[in-house]
Scaffold this active site. Structure first.
Site, PDB file in Angstrom:
ATOM      1  N   LYS A  11       0.640  -1.473  -0.011  1.00 44.58           N
ATOM      2  CA  LYS A  11      -0.372  -0.153  -0.072  1.00 44.58           C
ATOM      3  C   LYS A  11       0.821   1.438  -0.043  1.00 44.58           C
ATOM      4  O   LYS A  11       0.265   1.909  -0.797  1.00 44.58           O
ATOM      5  CB  LYS A  11      -1.265  -0.043   1.167  1.00 44.58           C
ATOM      6  CG  LYS A  11      -2.234  -0.449   0.901  1.00 44.58           C
ATOM      7  CD  LYS A  11      -2.759  -0.459   2.876  1.00 44.58           C
ATOM      8  CE  LYS A  11      -3.910  -1.322   2.661  1.00 44.58           C
ATOM      9  NZ  LYS A  11      -4.837  -0.930   3.905  1.00 44.58           N
ATOM     10  N   ASP A  63      -8.845   1.662   4.664  1.00 42.58           N
ATOM     11  CA  ASP A  63      -9.181   0.010   5.280  1.00 42.58           C
ATOM     12  C   ASP A  63      -9.838  -0.584   3.349  1.00 42.58           C
ATOM     13  O   ASP A  63     -10.375   0.505   2.870  1.00 42.58           O
ATOM     14  CB  ASP A  63      -9.964  -0.168   5.730  1.00 42.58           C
ATOM     15  CG  ASP A  63     -10.305  -0.997   6.607  1.00 42.58           C
ATOM     16  OD1 ASP A  63      -9.401  -2.036   6.480  1.00 42.58           O
ATOM     17  OD2 ASP A  63     -11.478  -2.066   6.610  1.00 42.58           O
TER      18      ASP A  63
HETATM   19  P1  ITT Z   1      -3.311  -1.734   6.937  1.00 39.79           P
HETATM   20  O1  ITT Z   1      -2.485  -2.190   7.410  1.00 39.79           O
HETATM   21  O2  ITT Z   1      -3.156  -0.918   6.471  1.00 39.79           O
HETATM   22  O3  ITT Z   1      -4.572  -2.573   7.241  1.00 39.79           O
HETATM   23  P2  ITT Z   1      -3.875  -4.516   5.775  1.00 39.79           P
HETATM   24  O4  ITT Z   1      -2.892  -5.857   4.663  1.00 39.79           O
HETATM   25  O5  ITT Z   1      -4.675  -4.989   6.626  1.00 39.79           O
HETATM   26  O6  ITT Z   1      -3.609  -3.234   5.414  1.00 39.79           O
HETATM   27  P3  ITT Z   1      -7.063  -3.996   4.750  1.00 39.79           P
HETATM   28  O7  ITT Z   1      -7.623  -4.590   5.875  1.00 39.79           O
HETATM   29  O8  ITT Z   1      -7.047  -3.005   3.898  1.00 39.79           O
HETATM   30  O9  ITT Z   1      -4.962  -4.161   4.406  1.00 39.79           O
HETATM   31  O10 ITT Z   1      -6.879  -4.678   3.034  1.00 39.79           O
HETATM   32  C1  ITT Z   1      -7.743  -6.292   3.525  1.00 39.79           C
HETATM   33  C2  ITT Z   1      -7.145  -7.211   2.612  1.00 39.79           C
HETATM   34  O11 ITT Z   1      -7.268  -7.084   1.321  1.00 39.79           O
HETATM   35  C3  ITT Z   1      -5.674  -7.590   2.704  1.00 39.79           C
HETATM   36  O12 ITT Z   1      -5.815  -9.105   2.930  1.00 39.79           O
HETATM   37  C4  ITT Z   1      -5.181  -6.891   1.353  1.00 39.79           C
HETATM   38  O13 ITT Z   1      -3.705  -7.570   0.668  1.00 39.79           O
HETATM   39  C5  ITT Z   1      -5.830  -6.983   0.653  1.00 39.79           C
HETATM   40  N1  ITT Z   1      -6.012  -5.788  -0.623  1.00 39.79           N
HETATM   41  C6  ITT Z   1      -6.165  -3.804   0.044  1.00 39.79           C
HETATM   42  N2  ITT Z   1      -5.662  -4.024  -1.229  1.00 39.79           N
HETATM   43  C7  ITT Z   1      -5.877  -4.553  -2.519  1.00 39.79           C
HETATM   44  C8  ITT Z   1      -5.019  -4.574  -3.756  1.00 39.79           C
HETATM   45  O14 ITT Z   1      -5.188  -3.003  -4.028  1.00 39.79           O
HETATM   46  N3  ITT Z   1      -5.220  -5.381  -4.975  1.00 39.79           N
HETATM   47  C9  ITT Z   1      -5.087  -6.683  -3.687  1.00 39.79           C
HETATM   48  N4  ITT Z   1      -5.393  -7.428  -2.602  1.00 39.79           N
HETATM   49  C10 ITT Z   1      -5.360  -5.916  -1.977  1.00 39.79           C
END
Ligand code: ITT
Length: 189
Positions: A11, A63
């Site tokens: 991210k 999120d």
């Molecule tokens: P944070 O620390 O920012 O919360 P996270 O990896 O927990 O990071 P999220 O809860 O926002 O991120 O994401 C939910 C899931 O969706 C998580 O498994 C991510 O890897 C996936 N995800 C989020 N954005 C994505 C993208 O652009 N492409 C593929 N998978 C994505």
């Protein structure tokens, strides 16, 4: 300068690339806060509010999730857990009997939460439409990217470079809405 709170380095890489286009410098901090259960909006608001108070500066958190229509918008807010447990192969299995691309509609959603000390948090929603591929494709990106197929490009997110994905991704759209708003408040200072 803006501080992005996240534990996900993919991210950060994408956000840095997007903010460069808008000439805003990005700092990254991994604060490791507990996310409440709730909508993407609830989580982004709570996270931003917590981090802004704790660090005493203006921050953004994000999120995100993958929402698949044929699965009643699963995994949605459970995306992180689902990615860590059944993964992409598990999703493909659940979609096994859905043979037409049109019936495999999915969208990524990204909610940016912004907050600064002593102000109410604000949120910005970005989406991108696509469908669930029939198999994993590409080694670019992360998590669900190899199974997220974009018809206009005839490629999955896993086959696009960060720069290409950032032209139109859910994260680009939410961050662009945020930046446009942020520039107006900065100009008025
Ligand atoms: P944070 O620390 O920012 O919360 P996270 O990896 O927990 O990071 P999220 O809860 O926002 O991120 O994401 C939910 C899931 O969706 C998580 O498994 C991510 O890897 C996936 N995800 C989020 N954005 C994505 C993208 O652009 N492409 C593929 N998978 C994505």
């Amino acid at each position: 300068m803006i501080t992005f709170i996240t534990g996900n380095n993919h991210k950060v890489e994408e956000a840095e690339n997007i903010f460069e286009k808008f000439n805003i410098e990005l700092e990254h901090i991994d604060l490791g806060y507990t996310e409440p259960q709730g909508t993407l909006e609830d989580v982004a608001k709570a996270g931003a509010e917590y981090a802004a108070q704790k660090l005493n500066k203006s921050v953004i958190v994000e999120d995100a999730g993958l929402f698949i229509k044929a699965l009643s918008w699963f995994p949605g807010t459970y995306s992180s857990y689902v990615q860590d447990t059944i993964g992409n192969q598990g999703i493909l299995k659940l979609m096994n009997n859905i043979k037409n691309t049109e019936d495999r509609y999915a969208e990524f959603r990204s909610v940016i939460g912004y907050c600064a000390p002593n102000i109410e948090p604000k949120i910005f929603l970005g989406k991108v439409s696509g469908s669930i591929a029939f198999e994993e494709k590409g080694n670019e990106g992360f998590a669900f990217d190899p199974i997220f197929y974009v018809p206009e490009k005839d490629k999955t997110f896993g086959e696009l470079t960060t720069n290409e994905k950032n032209q139109f991704s859910h994260r680009r759209n939410s961050l662009e809405l945020f930046v446009n708003w942020y520039k107006t408040i900065e100009d008025n200072k």
